[in-house]
Design a protein around this motif. Structure first.
Motif, short mmCIF file in Angstrom:
data_model
loop_
_atom_site.label_atom_id
_atom_site.label_comp_id
_atom_site.label_asym_id
_atom_site.label_seq_id
_atom_site.Cartn_x
_atom_site.Cartn_y
_atom_site.Cartn_z
N SER A 84 0.84 -1.19 0.00
CA SER A 84 0.00 0.00 0.00
C SER A 84 0.87 1.25 0.00
N GLU A 85 0.87 1.96 -1.13
CA GLU A 85 1.57 3.23 -1.18
C GLU A 85 0.90 4.24 -0.26
N VAL A 86 -0.40 4.13 -0.11
CA VAL A 86 -1.15 5.03 0.78
C VAL A 86 -0.68 4.83 2.21
N THR A 129 -0.12 13.89 -1.94
CA THR A 129 0.09 12.46 -2.17
C THR A 129 -1.25 11.73 -2.26
N ARG A 132 -2.98 12.52 -5.52
CA ARG A 132 -2.41 11.73 -6.62
C ARG A 132 -3.02 10.32 -6.64
N GLN A 133 -3.21 9.76 -5.46
CA GLN A 133 -3.81 8.43 -5.38
C GLN A 133 -5.27 8.44 -5.84
N ALA A 139 -6.81 3.34 -5.87
CA ALA A 139 -5.57 3.78 -5.23
C ALA A 139 -4.66 2.58 -4.99
N ALA A 141 -3.50 0.86 -2.61
CA ALA A 141 -3.79 0.71 -1.19
C ALA A 141 -4.38 -0.67 -0.93
#
Length: 167
Positions: A84-86, A129, A132-133, A139, A141
């Motif tokens: 998860s980048e989130v 950020t 962007r998601q 997302a 995530a």
């Protein structure tokens, strides 16, 4: 960290067995024995209490505080193959924001204003950020809809700040 030249004083304390077991199992970097762990932990607590954390030390301390969560997420990623980048962005934001706050003790309005500026700048970086998601339908995530699900109020506020031309 305690220096080698520091005078050592004995400390004796009776603690509940559950705390003793916890301390014995606790992983403290640079400390193998319970005595070492107590020295490191009390030193960290003293620096925190004295406000002696510089940003780098405060950042390391905040990372330590979130270590259990970070390890759990690494374990989940290893088992599921999902990242998860989130969550990574939220963790980094929380760590850095806490470090900024822990390393500051403003003594006048100008210093308070600089701290405020740093915190607001960091908060808007997180907001960017997350925006962007939200540019894609899913997302990066654990829950691909998490960002869009929480965006409605923010979008309404931004629309009020920048009304469409001709409206």
């Amino acid at each position: 960290m305690v220096t080698q030249a520091a005078t050592m004083e004995p400390l004796s304390a009776r603690i509940p067995s559950d705390i003793y077991i916890w301390l014995a199992q606790l992983q403290v970097e640079g400390a193998a024995t319970n005595s070492d762990k107590l020295r490191v932990l009390l030193g960290q607590l003293k620096r925190q209490h004295d406000g002696a954390f510089d940003y780098v030390a405060a950042h390391a301390w905040a990372r330590d505080l979130t270590g259990r969560l970070r390890e759990a997420l690494v374990r989940i990623e290893g088992l599921s193959g999902r990242h998860s980048e989130v969550m990574a962005a939220l963790l980094e934001h929380a760590t850095a924001t806490l470090a900024v706050m822990m390393s500051q003790a403003p003594t006048d309005d100008a210093q308070a204003a600089r701290l405020e500026d740093a915190l607001v700048r960091r908060s808007f970086a997180l907001f960017e950020t997350l925006l962007r998601q939200a540019t894609t339908t899913a997302a990066a995530a654990y829950d691909p809809a998490v960002v869009r699900r929480h965006m409605a109020g923010v979008l309404e506020l931004t629309a009020a700040l920048h009304p469409s031309k001709g409206a």
